[in-house]
Design a protein around this motif. Structure first.
Motif, mmCIF file in Angstrom:
data_model
loop_
_atom_site.group_PDB
_atom_site.id
_atom_site.type_symbol
_atom_site.label_atom_id
_atom_site.label_comp_id
_atom_site.label_asym_id
_atom_site.label_seq_id
_atom_site.Cartn_x
_atom_site.Cartn_y
_atom_site.Cartn_z
ATOM 1 N N TYR A 77 43.006 38.142 33.945
ATOM 2 C CA TYR A 77 43.872 38.536 34.521
ATOM 3 C C TYR A 77 44.642 39.556 33.487
ATOM 4 O O TYR A 77 44.885 39.461 32.160
ATOM 5 C CB TYR A 77 45.168 37.687 34.981
ATOM 6 C CG TYR A 77 46.280 38.652 35.748
ATOM 7 C CD1 TYR A 77 45.964 39.091 36.756
ATOM 8 C CD2 TYR A 77 47.491 38.743 35.092
ATOM 9 C CE1 TYR A 77 47.097 39.831 37.384
ATOM 10 C CE2 TYR A 77 48.488 39.427 35.602
ATOM 11 C CZ TYR A 77 48.127 40.106 36.854
ATOM 12 O OH TYR A 77 49.246 40.777 37.222
ATOM 13 N N GLY A 78 44.792 41.083 33.938
ATOM 14 C CA GLY A 78 45.472 42.051 33.153
ATOM 15 C C GLY A 78 44.159 42.506 32.570
ATOM 16 O O GLY A 78 44.571 43.832 31.826
ATOM 17 N N THR A 79 42.924 42.190 32.278
ATOM 18 C CA THR A 79 41.910 43.014 31.661
ATOM 19 C C THR A 79 41.163 44.184 32.469
ATOM 20 O O THR A 79 41.280 43.967 33.584
ATOM 21 C CB THR A 79 40.825 42.102 31.183
ATOM 22 O OG1 THR A 79 40.168 41.392 32.146
ATOM 23 C CG2 THR A 79 41.805 41.093 30.201
ATOM 24 N N PHE A 80 40.679 44.826 31.831
ATOM 25 C CA PHE A 80 39.807 46.033 32.444
ATOM 26 C C PHE A 80 38.378 45.400 33.089
ATOM 27 O O PHE A 80 38.265 45.730 34.149
ATOM 28 C CB PHE A 80 39.524 47.020 31.382
ATOM 29 C CG PHE A 80 38.342 48.008 31.973
ATOM 30 C CD1 PHE A 80 39.134 49.007 32.860
ATOM 31 C CD2 PHE A 80 37.127 48.095 31.478
ATOM 32 C CE1 PHE A 80 38.205 50.131 33.364
ATOM 33 C CE2 PHE A 80 36.244 49.280 32.077
ATOM 34 C CZ PHE A 80 36.770 50.230 32.776
ATOM 35 N N THR A 81 38.124 44.227 32.465
ATOM 36 C CA THR A 81 36.899 43.661 32.827
ATOM 37 C C THR A 81 36.981 43.076 34.269
ATOM 38 O O THR A 81 36.040 43.062 34.867
ATOM 39 C CB THR A 81 36.520 42.368 31.739
ATOM 40 O OG1 THR A 81 36.794 42.923 30.542
ATOM 41 C CG2 THR A 81 35.189 41.589 32.074
ATOM 42 N N ILE A 82 38.440 42.617 34.501
ATOM 43 C CA ILE A 82 38.397 41.907 35.778
ATOM 44 C C ILE A 82 38.384 42.987 36.978
ATOM 45 O O ILE A 82 37.622 42.805 37.942
ATOM 46 C CB ILE A 82 39.475 41.202 35.934
ATOM 47 C CG1 ILE A 82 39.563 39.980 37.232
ATOM 48 C CG2 ILE A 82 40.747 41.994 36.064
ATOM 49 C CD1 ILE A 82 40.420 39.233 37.544
ATOM 50 N N LEU A 83 38.703 44.308 36.655
ATOM 51 C CA LEU A 83 38.535 45.289 37.546
ATOM 52 C C LEU A 83 37.199 45.775 37.938
ATOM 53 O O LEU A 83 36.871 46.007 38.903
ATOM 54 C CB LEU A 83 39.117 46.447 36.961
ATOM 55 C CG LEU A 83 40.958 46.410 36.808
ATOM 56 C CD1 LEU A 83 41.513 47.541 36.604
ATOM 57 C CD2 LEU A 83 41.473 45.655 38.062
ATOM 58 N N VAL A 84 36.315 45.739 36.641
ATOM 59 C CA VAL A 84 34.979 45.995 36.896
ATOM 60 C C VAL A 84 34.266 44.875 37.670
ATOM 61 O O VAL A 84 33.691 45.266 38.558
ATOM 62 C CB VAL A 84 34.356 46.209 35.491
ATOM 63 C CG1 VAL A 84 32.719 46.281 35.758
ATOM 64 C CG2 VAL A 84 34.949 47.358 34.878
ATOM 65 N N LEU A 85 34.624 43.585 37.272
ATOM 66 C CA LEU A 85 33.878 42.529 37.896
ATOM 67 C C LEU A 85 34.124 42.631 39.555
ATOM 68 O O LEU A 85 33.355 42.597 40.238
ATOM 69 C CB LEU A 85 34.526 41.273 37.348
ATOM 70 C CG LEU A 85 33.692 40.198 37.046
ATOM 71 C CD1 LEU A 85 32.637 40.477 36.220
ATOM 72 C CD2 LEU A 85 34.365 39.118 36.609
ATOM 73 N N VAL A 86 35.399 42.715 39.718
ATOM 74 C CA VAL A 86 35.673 42.846 41.542
ATOM 75 C C VAL A 86 35.313 44.074 42.142
ATOM 76 O O VAL A 86 34.614 43.697 43.000
ATOM 77 C CB VAL A 86 37.192 42.529 41.727
ATOM 78 C CG1 VAL A 86 37.965 43.786 41.148
ATOM 79 C CG2 VAL A 86 37.557 42.254 43.139
ATOM 80 N N SER A 87 35.276 45.218 41.290
ATOM 81 C CA SER A 87 34.658 46.360 41.711
ATOM 82 C C SER A 87 33.151 46.080 42.183
ATOM 83 O O SER A 87 32.444 46.555 43.076
ATOM 84 C CB SER A 87 34.678 47.716 41.153
ATOM 85 O OG SER A 87 36.193 47.588 41.344
ATOM 86 N N VAL A 88 32.424 45.652 41.246
ATOM 87 C CA VAL A 88 30.906 45.440 41.225
ATOM 88 C C VAL A 88 30.675 44.581 42.361
ATOM 89 O O VAL A 88 29.612 44.640 43.119
ATOM 90 C CB VAL A 88 30.406 44.782 39.593
ATOM 91 C CG1 VAL A 88 28.991 44.555 40.078
ATOM 92 C CG2 VAL A 88 30.389 45.995 38.843
ATOM 93 N N ALA A 89 31.625 43.339 42.384
ATOM 94 C CA ALA A 89 31.139 42.302 43.471
ATOM 95 C C ALA A 89 31.125 42.853 44.704
ATOM 96 O O ALA A 89 30.532 42.699 45.710
ATOM 97 C CB ALA A 89 32.037 41.228 43.261
ATOM 98 N N LYS A 90 32.254 43.510 45.071
ATOM 99 C CA LYS A 90 32.543 44.080 46.210
ATOM 100 C C LYS A 90 31.559 45.316 46.651
ATOM 101 O O LYS A 90 31.179 45.491 47.830
ATOM 102 C CB LYS A 90 34.072 45.132 46.237
ATOM 103 C CG LYS A 90 34.256 45.634 47.315
ATOM 104 C CD LYS A 90 34.982 45.041 48.558
ATOM 105 C CE LYS A 90 34.771 45.695 49.733
ATOM 106 N NZ LYS A 90 35.813 45.436 50.778
ATOM 107 N N HIS A 91 30.819 45.907 45.560
ATOM 108 C CA HIS A 91 30.079 46.919 46.058
ATOM 109 C C HIS A 91 28.552 46.660 46.127
ATOM 110 O O HIS A 91 27.704 47.432 46.544
ATOM 111 C CB HIS A 91 30.375 48.202 45.372
ATOM 112 C CG HIS A 91 31.520 48.839 45.748
ATOM 113 N ND1 HIS A 91 32.829 48.904 44.884
ATOM 114 C CD2 HIS A 91 31.972 49.538 46.825
ATOM 115 C CE1 HIS A 91 33.645 49.322 45.627
ATOM 116 N NE2 HIS A 91 33.527 50.076 46.656
ATOM 117 N N VAL A 92 28.255 45.450 45.596
ATOM 118 C CA VAL A 92 26.814 45.170 45.349
ATOM 119 C C VAL A 92 26.115 45.036 46.680
ATOM 120 O O VAL A 92 25.024 45.566 46.868
ATOM 121 C CB VAL A 92 26.553 43.879 44.423
ATOM 122 C CG1 VAL A 92 25.478 43.226 45.055
ATOM 123 C CG2 VAL A 92 26.661 44.224 43.099
ATOM 124 N N PRO A 93 26.896 44.414 47.674
ATOM 125 C CA PRO A 93 26.103 44.563 48.900
ATOM 126 C C PRO A 93 25.569 45.918 49.477
ATOM 127 O O PRO A 93 24.472 46.060 50.021
ATOM 128 C CB PRO A 93 27.200 44.105 49.930
ATOM 129 C CG PRO A 93 28.105 43.150 49.174
ATOM 130 C CD PRO A 93 28.127 43.964 47.913
#
Ligand SMILES: Nc1ncnc2c1ncn2[C@@H]1O[C@H](COP(=O)(O)OP(=O)(O)O)[C@@H](O)[C@H]1O
Ligand SMILES: [Mg+2]
Lengths: 214, 361
Positions: A77-93
């Motif tokens: 929480y609060g890291t840049f990594t989690i933003l990347v993680l969630v964005s990647v997961a959202k757009h992989v489909p």
């Protein structure tokens, strides 16, 4: 504030789009190459899951999942990594769709010919698959870049003052009644998106005419 | 004595309900040019791909140089790259984003040969394949015949000791196809590489091979020299398939005369060995068009058409319900409506069991 927001936005969009399109082509590869096998069916179904949840719910799931450290995974929480993680997961489909479409265009014999000549998976990927799916890959990259640049609901729960991006800034300003600031940043988002699109288009065009021999 | 280069034992390949290869046993000797011949869908490509290691067979073993490279039971699978063989795909599978030079140099670069050596080898192969001057072009800028040469060049530059070729000439026009036949044959003689060649064209198979393996529905029907499969087809399928110009078939009733056995083939009485015929009432007789002769003591046929083809003539003739095709040499002239008397050259016929289709004699 605005500068670091712009930098965060661009960084997030670039990094997410990079991983999203690479993952997209890898998923497309596994779907097209072992069509019919269990793995590819599972892959096909799983990569659709994020379509089903609204962005904010998706963000909430990640928030609870990564608020505390789990074993080797630190609290994100609060890291840049989690933003990347969630964005990647959202757009992989989406990118796995483009990845699959691009891979369908590559006759598997082109890869087998390289395999017979002693090329391992990485060599085949970098010398054969990647060049032949490049335009699909770039299209996927652009799409992810633009949508991540414009994303709000997905990440609004996950940003902290340190990781604020442009869209969350717009949201903040709008909430506090600074509409002109909000509009200015909106313009900035549009300009960045357009610029990157044009740069990639230009790069793609010259490269294609060279690659296929025109 | 040449060694066993490729040995396939009890090989199966199933795709769901389809059996592409059905219990295949085949030994290919060093230096052979063997052709897998059969109609579309009989399993030729699947066999070739299994030898190359690109297909995962459902059962059986494959040996290369007497070393096991595939065994379902023992779970041995040697990767394609380690089998030291080259494959020319039916589609050629040239890389469209690479120049001719890069296409051919690919395998050498993978092996990390020095740059100058790569260059020398590629240029020398380009010269051999009459592609000099095209190294900077992209494959899709070249003709079908040139693309095919690139595909061959890409294979031979790595000096594999087995060449696999899947219908390499099927996409070329007729004239080029004939020229390429002799070129491929020369290539085989020069290199000495054991070659497995796939085609559905029997003339190609006959002219190029040292051995032909005829397949149908995934099952090997006959393996033999071109002469053997031509003159002594093992069953009715082979007799019919190797049939250019067409084979004559007769449903011949068996006649017994004072202890001797004969079979009636379109009015012609052929004497046969009683051991062969046993107590059969009828057999199928197959006679090639060139195995008839003109003789005054022959059976009378009426010519229905005369088809001269330069070096030979094909004559169609009829006697009651029996219609036959006969091949004569180019100097022979005859008109439709004329009567001719014919017989069969000594012992140049094959007898088949009507039920099993297998050769009796
Ligand atoms: N990838 C595949 N999936 C399913 N069936 C296949 C596949 N490849 C080949 N077959 C089937 O296996 C049989 C043999 O095919 P193939 O070896 O390509 O024949 P050929 O090369 O002699 O024309 C055919 O019935 C074909 O439809
Ligand atoms: Mg085939």
């Amino acid at each position: 504030m605005m500068l670091s927001g712009a930098w965060n936005s661009i960084k997030l969009a670039l990094v997410s789009a990079f991983f999203t399109s690479i993952l997209g082509i890898l998923i497309g590869y596994s779907i097209v190459r072992d069509r019919g096998k269990l793995l590819s069916k599972m892959n096909d179904a799983l990569s659709f899951a994020p379509y089903i949840f609204p962005g904010i719910a998706f963000g909430a799931i990640y928030l609870t999942m990564f608020a505390k450290a789990h074993g080797p995974i630190p609290a994100l929480y609060g890291t840049f990594t989690i933003l990347v993680l969630v964005s990647v997961a959202k757009h992989v489909p989406y990118s796995s769709r483009t990845g699959t479409a691009a891979m369908m265009e590559v006759n598997k014999e082109l890869e087998e010919a390289a395999e017979l000549q002693g090329a391992g998976f990485l060599k085949r990927f970098s010398k054969i698959i990647f060049p032949l799916t490049k335009s699909g890959l770039i299209a996927g990259f652009m799409l992810s870049f633009i949508t991540v640049m414009r994303e709000l609901s997905l990440i609004v729960l996950l940003v902290t003052p340190k990781t604020k991006v442009l869209t969350t800034l717009i949201y903040d300003y709008a909430e506090r009644g600074f509409h002109q600031f909000g509009d200015a940043i909106t313009m900035l988002v549009v300009i960045i998106t357009l610029t990157v699109t044009i740069i990639i288009r230009r790069f793609q065009k010259t490269d294609l005419s060279k690659g296929i021999g025109g | 004595m040449p060694g066993e280069k490729i040995k396939i034992t009890n090989l199966y390949k199933k795709w769901g309900d389809v059996t592409a290869i059905d219990n295949m046993n085949l030994t290919i000797e060093e230096g052979d040019f063997i052709t897998l011949l059969g109609p579309s869908g009989c399993g030729k490509t699947t066999t070739l791909r299994s030898i190359a290691g690109l297909e995962d067979p459902s059962g059986g073993q494959i040996y290369l140089n007497e070393k096991l490279v595939f065994s379902k039971k023992e779970e041995i699978v040697v990767t394609p790259a380690k089998r030291n063989l080259g494959l020319v795909f039916q589609s050629y599978a040239l890389w469209p984003h690479m120049t001719v030079f890069e296409n051919i140099a690919f395998g050498l670069k993978i092996k990390k040969l020095p740059k100058q050596e790569v260059r020398n080898k590629v240029l020398s192969v380009l010269e051999d394949m009459k592609l000099k001057g095209y190294e900077g072009r992209y494959p899709q800028e070249l003709s079908g015949g040139q693309q095919q040469r690139i595909a061959i060049a890409r294979m031979i530059v790595n000096r594999p000791d087995i060449y696999l070729m899947d219908e390499p000439l099927s996409n070329l026009d007729a004239k080029l196809r004939v020229d390429m036949r002799s070129e491929l044959k020369e290539l085989h003689q020069r290199s000495g590489a054991t070659t497995v060649y796939v085609t559905h064209d029997q003339v190609e198979a006959m002219t190029m091979s040292t051995k032909i393996c005829i397949m149908k529905d995934g099952v090997i029907q006959q393996v033999g020299s071109p002469e053997e499969v031509y003159h002594r087809p093992a069953n009715l399928f082979v007799a019919e398939f190797i049939s250019n110009p067409r084979m004559n078939f007769f449903d011949g009733p068996v006649l017994s005369e004072s202890g001797r056995k004969f079979v009636n083939a379109g009015g012609i009485k052929l004497r046969i060995d009683p051991e062969v015929i046993r107590d059969k009432k009828a057999v199928k007789v197959a006679i090639r068009p060139e195995d008839f002769i003109l003789t005054d003591s022959g059976i009378e046929y009426e010519v229905t058409s005369y088809l001269p083809a330069g070096s030979s003539n094909l004559v169609y003739a009829q006697n009651g319900n029996d219609k036959i095709a006969i091949m004569f040499d180019g100097s022979y002239r005859v008109n439709a409506g004329e009567k001719i008397k014919i017989n069969v050259k000594e012992e140049l016929f094959n007898l088949y069991d009507i039920e099993t289709g297998n050769r009796l004699f």
